[in-house]
Design a protein around this motif. Structure first.
Motif, short mmCIF file in Angstrom:
data_model
loop_
_atom_site.label_atom_id
_atom_site.label_comp_id
_atom_site.label_asym_id
_atom_site.label_seq_id
_atom_site.Cartn_x
_atom_site.Cartn_y
_atom_site.Cartn_z
N UNK A 20 0.84 -1.20 0.00
CA UNK A 20 0.00 0.00 0.00
C UNK A 20 0.88 1.25 0.00
N UNK A 21 0.33 2.41 -0.35
CA UNK A 21 1.09 3.65 -0.19
C UNK A 21 1.34 3.93 1.29
N UNK A 22 2.25 4.83 1.63
CA UNK A 22 2.58 5.06 3.04
C UNK A 22 1.73 6.10 3.75
N UNK A 23 0.77 6.72 3.07
CA UNK A 23 0.20 7.96 3.59
C UNK A 23 -0.93 7.78 4.60
N UNK A 24 -1.67 6.67 4.56
CA UNK A 24 -2.82 6.49 5.43
C UNK A 24 -2.87 5.05 5.94
N UNK A 32 -8.69 8.66 1.75
CA UNK A 32 -7.66 7.70 1.36
C UNK A 32 -8.23 6.68 0.40
N UNK A 33 -8.49 7.10 -0.83
CA UNK A 33 -9.16 6.22 -1.80
C UNK A 33 -8.35 4.99 -2.15
N UNK A 266 -12.34 7.60 -9.81
CA UNK A 266 -13.23 8.40 -8.97
C UNK A 266 -14.02 7.54 -8.02
N UNK A 267 -13.41 7.18 -6.88
CA UNK A 267 -14.02 6.23 -5.94
C UNK A 267 -15.33 6.74 -5.35
N UNK A 268 -15.44 8.06 -5.13
CA UNK A 268 -16.65 8.57 -4.50
C UNK A 268 -17.89 8.28 -5.33
#
Length: 361
Positions: A20-24, A32-33, A266-268
């Motif tokens: 995963x990315x490190x941000x969230x 955090x999509x 666009x996850x939302x």
């Protein structure tokens, strides 16, 4: 037919290293999509009998590169680089069947290992990011999250297109919607929050804004373009956590998505549709792949057409919106597609290994 959907030979359980990315956190507590999609994919793969080791930051990671995600440092290079270096060290110990990387710098280590590396491209692949993947060449097998994204750089080493998905069952369904509309996302000019406010006012509807204000460019845009619009009928509720997000999405008349760039997904949009809430969006990027016009929402070419589309959204059937989302964008669909991708790249790696010439004695 999408190649990821092709039926394969008999499936064996795999050990997948999910970077995963490190941000969230995975899943994220609020925005955090990518992390949300990654967490859903992990659950979907586990349900299909696979073993998954998550490499990430904070909660949800089996192997942590950071005990607490460095969310406040988004945009700085070193958290990504440190994350990639630690992930590479973990991967040497794990020896998984396949690596699935969602981070930016992580794929750099793919050239140094024989384990196949699948990379989901979550961002726009034009410009320097496209050059980055182009330079990696066959060391990584790229998965597009939309046909629109793939068409922007058709020469990259694409192996499939797999739409993002959500666990539809975790989103509440309401068959009767309220009269206000919703905008949800990052306060970035490309997301068009100010256009959402203008469209809602033109339609005579109140609007709720829920979004992230982390990076300086987001705060600047909010101060200059959004804050002056706040007042009667325009409410800003801050960044929505998982619970508030679901509550807002399920109750709203529609989600406004006046995107101003060629957004690759666009996850939302699918989160709203999972709640039975239609999406009113501008025709950019992957929007026409995600929103079934006239069924799960309305897709329009110009911002001036949005107010009428907001009114027309009230005639759409929330049950049909959710049913389409369950068929097309549920995590079970995504997990099956990625399972096919993993087996395909493993077969390709096996063929490549068999065809190598033996070393001269």
């Amino acid at each position: 037919m999408d190649p990821a959907g092709e039926p394969g030979s008999a499936r064996r359980p795999l050990h997948i290293a999910m970077v995963a990315p490190p941000w969230y956190h995975v899943p994220p507590r609020g925005y955090g999509g990518i992390e949300s999609m990654t967490a859903d994919l992990v659950r979907g793969l586990l349900a299909r009998g696979h073993r998954v080791t998550v490499i990430g930051a904070g909660e949800g990671a089996d192997l942590r590169t950071y005990d607490e995600p460095p969310s406040g440092r988004i945009g700085e290079p070193f958290p990504e680089v440190v994350h990639a270096a630690k992930a590479t060290r973990f991967l040497r110990r794990l020896a998984p069947d396949v690596v699935h990387d969602h981070s930016l710098a992580g794929p750099l280590s793919a050239c140094g290992r024989s384990t196949p590396t699948v990379v989901t491209c979550h961002c726009e692949v034009a410009g320097e990011l496209g050059d980055f993947y182009r330079a990696l060449g066959a060391a990584v097998s790229l998965v597009a999250i939309s046909w629109s994204q793939r068409a922007a750089a058709p020469d990259l080493n694409w192996v499939a297109r797999v739409h993002n998905a959500v666990d539809v069952g975790t989103f509440p369904f309401l068959g009767s919607k309220e009269e206000w509309v919703l905008w949800l996302g990052r306060f970035n000019p490309d997301k068009g929050a100010h256009l959402a406010v203008e469209a809602a006012r033109a339609a005579g509807r109140s609007i709720v804004l829920a979004g992230r204000l982390t990076e300086e460019c987001e705060r600047e845009y909010f101060r200059e373009r959004v804050e002056p619009l706040l007042g009667p009928g325009v409410e800003f509720v801050g960044e929505a956590d998982a619970a508030l997000k679901r509550e807002l999405l399920s109750r709203a008349r529609c989600l406004l998505f006046p995107v101003q760039w060629e957004e690759p997904f666009g996850m939302t949009m699918i989160e709203a549709m999972a709640c039975g809430t239609p999406v009113v969006a501008l025709n950019r990027g992957a929007v026409p792949e995600v929103v079934l016009d006239g069924v799960t929402g309305h897709v329009r070419d110009e911002a001036g057409q949005l107010p009428r589309a907001i009114e027309e959204a009230g005639a759409l059937d929330p049950a049909a919106v959710r049913a389409h989302t369950l068929r097309s964008f549920d995590v079970s669909v995504m997990a099956c597609a990625y399972e096919n991708v993993y087996h395909r790249v493993l077969r390709a790696a096996s063929r490549k290994s068999r065809h190598r010439l033996p070393m001269a004695r």
